[in-house]
Design a protein around this motif. Sequence first.
Motif, PDB file in Angstrom:
ATOM      1  N   GLY A   1       0.779  -1.226   0.000  1.00 10.95           N
ATOM      2  CA  GLY A   1       0.000   0.000   0.000  1.00 10.95           C
ATOM      3  C   GLY A   1       0.814   1.280   0.000  1.00 10.95           C
ATOM      4  O   GLY A   1       0.243   2.375  -0.005  1.00 10.95           O
TER       5      GLY A   1
ATOM      6  N   THR B   1      -0.011   3.850  -2.777  1.00 12.79           N
ATOM      7  CA  THR B   1      -1.328   4.446  -2.527  1.00 12.79           C
ATOM      8  C   THR B   1      -1.269   5.435  -1.365  1.00 12.79           C
ATOM      9  O   THR B   1      -1.870   6.523  -1.415  1.00 12.79           O
ATOM     10  CB  THR B   1      -2.362   3.349  -2.221  1.00 12.79           C
ATOM     11  OG1 THR B   1      -2.401   2.432  -3.313  1.00 12.79           O
ATOM     12  CG2 THR B   1      -3.735   3.932  -1.998  1.00 12.79           C
ATOM     13  N   LEU B   2      -0.538   5.089  -0.308  1.00  6.22           N
ATOM     14  CA  LEU B   2      -0.427   5.958   0.856  1.00  6.22           C
ATOM     15  C   LEU B   2       0.356   7.227   0.520  1.00  6.22           C
ATOM     16  O   LEU B   2       0.040   8.306   1.029  1.00  6.22           O
ATOM     17  CB  LEU B   2       0.241   5.198   2.008  1.00  6.22           C
ATOM     18  CG  LEU B   2      -0.637   4.115   2.644  1.00  6.22           C
ATOM     19  CD1 LEU B   2       0.214   3.146   3.455  1.00  6.22           C
ATOM     20  CD2 LEU B   2      -1.699   4.742   3.521  1.00  6.22           C
TER      21      LEU B   2
ATOM     22  N   GLY C   1      -3.699  -7.358   0.928  1.00  4.38           N
ATOM     23  CA  GLY C   1      -3.588  -5.915   0.911  1.00  4.38           C
ATOM     24  C   GLY C   1      -3.990  -5.317  -0.423  1.00  4.38           C
ATOM     25  O   GLY C   1      -4.705  -4.309  -0.479  1.00  4.38           O
TER      26      GLY C   1
ATOM     27  N   ILE D   1      -7.200  -2.780  -0.800  1.00  2.35           N
ATOM     28  CA  ILE D   1      -6.984  -1.413  -1.281  1.00  2.35           C
ATOM     29  C   ILE D   1      -7.797  -1.152  -2.539  1.00  2.35           C
ATOM     30  O   ILE D   1      -8.435  -0.104  -2.684  1.00  2.35           O
ATOM     31  CB  ILE D   1      -5.479  -1.175  -1.536  1.00  2.35           C
ATOM     32  CG1 ILE D   1      -4.715  -1.132  -0.206  1.00  2.35           C
ATOM     33  CG2 ILE D   1      -5.262   0.135  -2.292  1.00  2.35           C
ATOM     34  CD1 ILE D   1      -3.221  -1.101  -0.365  1.00  2.35           C
TER      35      ILE D   1
ATOM     36  N   TRP E   1      -7.317   2.167   1.303  1.00  2.12           N
ATOM     37  CA  TRP E   1      -6.128   1.792   2.086  1.00  2.12           C
ATOM     38  C   TRP E   1      -6.442   1.581   3.558  1.00  2.12           C
ATOM     39  O   TRP E   1      -5.737   0.826   4.246  1.00  2.12           O
ATOM     40  CB  TRP E   1      -5.038   2.855   1.922  1.00  2.12           C
ATOM     41  CG  TRP E   1      -5.364   4.199   2.503  1.00  2.12           C
ATOM     42  CD1 TRP E   1      -5.851   5.284   1.853  1.00  2.12           C
ATOM     43  CD2 TRP E   1      -5.199   4.601   3.880  1.00  2.12           C
ATOM     44  NE1 TRP E   1      -6.027   6.347   2.715  1.00  2.12           N
ATOM     45  CE2 TRP E   1      -5.612   5.960   3.975  1.00  2.12           C
ATOM     46  CE3 TRP E   1      -4.740   3.971   5.035  1.00  2.12           C
ATOM     47  CZ2 TRP E   1      -5.594   6.680   5.161  1.00  2.12           C
ATOM     48  CZ3 TRP E   1      -4.718   4.681   6.226  1.00  2.12           C
ATOM     49  CH2 TRP E   1      -5.141   6.011   6.287  1.00  2.12           C
ATOM     50  N   GLU E   2      -7.457   2.248   4.085  1.00  3.79           N
ATOM     51  CA  GLU E   2      -7.775   2.116   5.511  1.00  3.79           C
ATOM     52  C   GLU E   2      -8.039   0.668   5.922  1.00  3.79           C
ATOM     53  O   GLU E   2      -7.734   0.260   7.054  1.00  3.79           O
ATOM     54  CB  GLU E   2      -8.996   2.973   5.863  1.00  3.79           C
ATOM     55  CG  GLU E   2      -8.799   4.462   5.663  1.00  3.79           C
ATOM     56  CD  GLU E   2      -9.147   4.930   4.258  1.00  3.79           C
ATOM     57  OE1 GLU E   2      -9.222   6.159   4.036  1.00  3.79           O
ATOM     58  OE2 GLU E   2      -9.346   4.058   3.379  1.00  3.79           O
TER      59      GLU E   2
ATOM     60  N   ILE F   1      -6.646  -2.105   5.096  1.00  2.00           N
ATOM     61  CA  ILE F   1      -5.511  -2.997   5.359  1.00  2.00           C
ATOM     62  C   ILE F   1      -5.143  -2.986   6.841  1.00  2.00           C
ATOM     63  O   ILE F   1      -4.486  -3.913   7.333  1.00  2.00           O
ATOM     64  CB  ILE F   1      -4.285  -2.663   4.485  1.00  2.00           C
ATOM     65  CG1 ILE F   1      -3.721  -1.282   4.822  1.00  2.00           C
ATOM     66  CG2 ILE F   1      -4.631  -2.784   3.005  1.00  2.00           C
ATOM     67  CD1 ILE F   1      -2.438  -0.942   4.073  1.00  2.00           C
TER      68      ILE F   1
END
Length: 485
Positions: A46, A49-50, A168, A172, A177-178, A180
């Motif tokens: 992730g 994405t993060l 994951g 996602i 993303w939250e 995961i």
Amino acid sequence: MKPIIERPDKTEAGRTKATPSIRWALASLSLSMLMPSLDTSIANVGLPTLAEAFGASFQQVQWIVLAYLLAITALIVGVGRLGDIVGRRRLLLAGIGLFTLASLFCGIAPTLWLLIAARALQGLGAAMMMALTVAMVGETVPKERTGSAMGLLGTMSAIGTTLGPSLGGVLIAGFGWETIFLVNVPLGIANFLLAARFLPVDRPNRKAGQGRPDAIGTLLLALTLAAYALAMTMGHGSFGVLNIGLLLAAAFGTALFAFTEAKVKSPLVRLTMFRDSALSVGLAMSTLVSTVMMATLVVGPFYLSRALGLDAAHVGAVMSAGPLVAALTGVPAGRIVDRFGAHRMTITGLVAMIIGLFLVAAMQGRFGVVGYIGPLALVTANYALFQAANNTTIMTNIRPDQRGVISGMLSLSRNLGLITGASVMGAVFTRASGTTGITAARPEAIATGMQVTFAIAALLIVAALVVALTGFAIAKRTALSEQAS
């Protein structure tokens, strides 16, 4: 809620049969091993994405992974010792609760730095779970089933590592993303209820609780391990002035820690315990073998994509084969250890790993993907055998008041091996490929780098085998001299 603990039944053949309460207790310990392992790998997928979500650089979002890793590495021995003092079940329950709560904080964090802080808190909970799960085996299952329990925990660790990237990615893509991090919340609640219901209550241990906790030793060890972990992870194998300075700080911290532990009344780690050859040998082998296993994760993706020309999906599928083999062979490996003995299976596992690693190096390019997966499956299956045997040897005959700290040291040795392997074996691969920019290297250079790296990995396992044989010889000689006297 009072836990239900029943005596194990005996079958007609005299073997111990697990009662339902023992099975549920093992289910709780399995979840306690699965959850930290899952979060070791689930966040990596992730990071892009993060970085986009928080408008941060890749170097900044890397601390989401690094904060978790550093917290585990720096604190795992200290929390293991604390479990010996205040009660392992009590601290394991606290660890599960902290991990679950921190996972919730990760999922709702509004800023990157709050997410990193929550990941560090999650790492503390993970350290409690990883250290005390293995320590609880001796109080949960009969002695003759220790190998099977260790094999089961090894399987859950492998499943968590394997499942992390793929789970994951799915979470996602489908939910953001939250999720995961939030996926741990229902798992944590279920685990807490199982542990509170079925894990045995610690017996009062006055000896372990004598004296004050070694705060100075705990702080020194945490800072020393953090310095080493940072030296190995910052720079991605390219050692600069900062890396060397951190290594020197770690070396100085080690010497200062040893001096301090020899002086305090109730030390975090009693240095005299290293006179036990089984413990010293087991920890050394664990570090060496974990260093080698990390090579498959570091080198594999580059070899498969650059030398064999696989796309990302096929690389992921092939890379999951090794952990999948470990997951499938963990429980059978534990039963084999119970039947044939831990010492014999330690040697068997190491010898087979040596053969497999040399085969990986020798067969590259000749049989394509099959020539990589086949020997790697041999390596991974026997890694599961070695891990079950080595953990059983270390944890079977230790004093009850030392189970927590030694379990923490066992987990630490494995973690240090993984950290060292990521840096050192990555540097070996880069150097052997003859280029500083590994992503731009020619397929032939990548293949050469892979051969050299796995040949060196095999030699490291040879060193572990020598350590094992020497340790077993010393232990046998000591036992004979004690019988003679």
